[in-house]
Design a protein around this motif. Structure first.
Motif, PDB file in Angstrom:
ATOM      1  N   GLU A  68      50.718  -3.206  17.673  1.00 17.23           N
ATOM      2  CA  GLU A  68      49.738  -3.868  18.524  1.00 17.23           C
ATOM      3  C   GLU A  68      50.301  -5.176  19.065  1.00 17.23           C
ATOM      4  OE1 GLU A  68      47.466  -1.999  14.993  1.00 17.23           O
ATOM      5  OE2 GLU A  68      49.288  -3.178  15.308  1.00 17.23           O
ATOM      6  N   ARG A  94      43.482  -9.067  26.025  1.00 23.97           N
ATOM      7  CA  ARG A  94      43.737  -7.643  26.227  1.00 23.97           C
ATOM      8  C   ARG A  94      44.731  -7.188  25.171  1.00 23.97           C
ATOM      9  NH1 ARG A  94      43.605  -3.454  30.017  1.00 23.97           N
ATOM     10  NH2 ARG A  94      45.513  -2.222  30.249  1.00 23.97           N
ATOM     11  N   SER A 127      47.123  -4.340  23.437  1.00 19.56           N
ATOM     12  CA  SER A 127      47.909  -3.155  23.759  1.00 19.56           C
ATOM     13  C   SER A 127      48.437  -2.538  22.480  1.00 19.56           C
ATOM     14  CB  SER A 127      49.080  -3.526  24.672  1.00 19.56           C
ATOM     15  OG  SER A 127      48.631  -4.085  25.885  1.00 19.56           O
ATOM     16  N   ARG A 148      43.106   4.041  28.100  1.00 18.14           N
ATOM     17  CA  ARG A 148      44.299   4.613  27.483  1.00 18.14           C
ATOM     18  C   ARG A 148      45.423   4.806  28.481  1.00 18.14           C
ATOM     19  NH1 ARG A 148      45.217  10.348  27.586  1.00 18.14           N
ATOM     20  NH2 ARG A 148      43.664  11.458  28.833  1.00 18.14           N
ATOM     21  N   ASP A 149      46.621   4.752  27.967  1.00 17.51           N
ATOM     22  CA  ASP A 149      47.804   5.124  28.717  1.00 17.51           C
ATOM     23  C   ASP A 149      47.942   6.636  28.548  1.00 17.51           C
ATOM     24  OD1 ASP A 149      50.473   5.809  29.412  1.00 17.51           O
ATOM     25  OD2 ASP A 149      51.093   3.728  29.101  1.00 17.51           O
ATOM     26  N   TYR A 202      44.330   0.809  25.035  1.00 19.19           N
ATOM     27  CA  TYR A 202      44.219  -0.606  25.329  1.00 19.19           C
ATOM     28  C   TYR A 202      42.795  -1.037  24.989  1.00 19.19           C
ATOM     29  CZ  TYR A 202      48.354   0.159  28.268  1.00 19.19           C
ATOM     30  OH  TYR A 202      49.598   0.485  28.740  1.00 19.19           O
ATOM     31  N   GLN A 257      40.322  -4.183  26.384  1.00 16.52           N
ATOM     32  CA  GLN A 257      40.011  -5.399  27.127  1.00 16.52           C
ATOM     33  C   GLN A 257      38.790  -6.038  26.479  1.00 16.52           C
ATOM     34  OE1 GLN A 257      41.614  -6.885  29.794  1.00 16.52           O
ATOM     35  NE2 GLN A 257      40.159  -8.552  29.455  1.00 16.52           N
ATOM     36  N   CYS A 301      45.134  -0.594  16.021  1.00 18.90           N
ATOM     37  CA  CYS A 301      45.019   0.589  16.872  1.00 18.90           C
ATOM     38  C   CYS A 301      45.249   1.829  16.025  1.00 18.90           C
ATOM     39  CB  CYS A 301      45.966   0.538  18.068  1.00 18.90           C
ATOM     40  SG  CYS A 301      47.710   0.698  17.699  1.00 18.90           S
TER      41      CYS A 301
END
Length: 115
Positions: A6, A19, A21, A71-72, A79, A81, A95
């Motif tokens: 993370e 944010r 990730s 999501r990617d 992600y 926010q 995560c």
């Protein structure tokens, strides 16, 4: 074994934004669910926001309207926010990605919200 890391945590004043990730060390093939969890001192780890395969999202009542999970889709990582942060959002955020065969967790990133 895939590792999750993370990033994006830190110290922010109440009302601010961060944010988060989640990066994966290798490829994650498909997912059943992915999301963010948090653990505050002296409390149990709790679900903050989750995306279920198919796109359904679930949020803890305490963060609805303030946090948004995305999501990617290429990397199958989430992600988060976080807007309008409150001191009670202070915690270590983790995560998580669950596939049919594996349940991956990151080491966590500290989020501290000052009043």
């Amino acid at each position: 074994q895939v590792q999750l890391v993370e990033s994006g945590g830190g110290l922010v004043q109440a009302g601010g934004s961060l944010r988060l990730s989640c990066a994966a060390s290798g490829r994650i093939f498909g997912f059943n669910a992915m999301g963010w969890y948090r653990q505050a001192p002296g409390k149990q780890r709790e679900s903050v926001a989750v995306i279920i395969s198919g796109g359904t999202t679930n949020y803890a009542d305490s963060v609805k309207g303030r946090f948004t999970i995305s999501r990617d889709s290429a990397k199958n990582t989430p992600y988060l926010q976080m807007n309008s942060l409150k001191p009670e959002d202070t915690a270590v955020y983790y995560c998580n990605v669950r596939t049919i065969l594996n349940n991956y967790w990151g080491q966590g990133t500290q989020v501290t919200v000052s009043s």
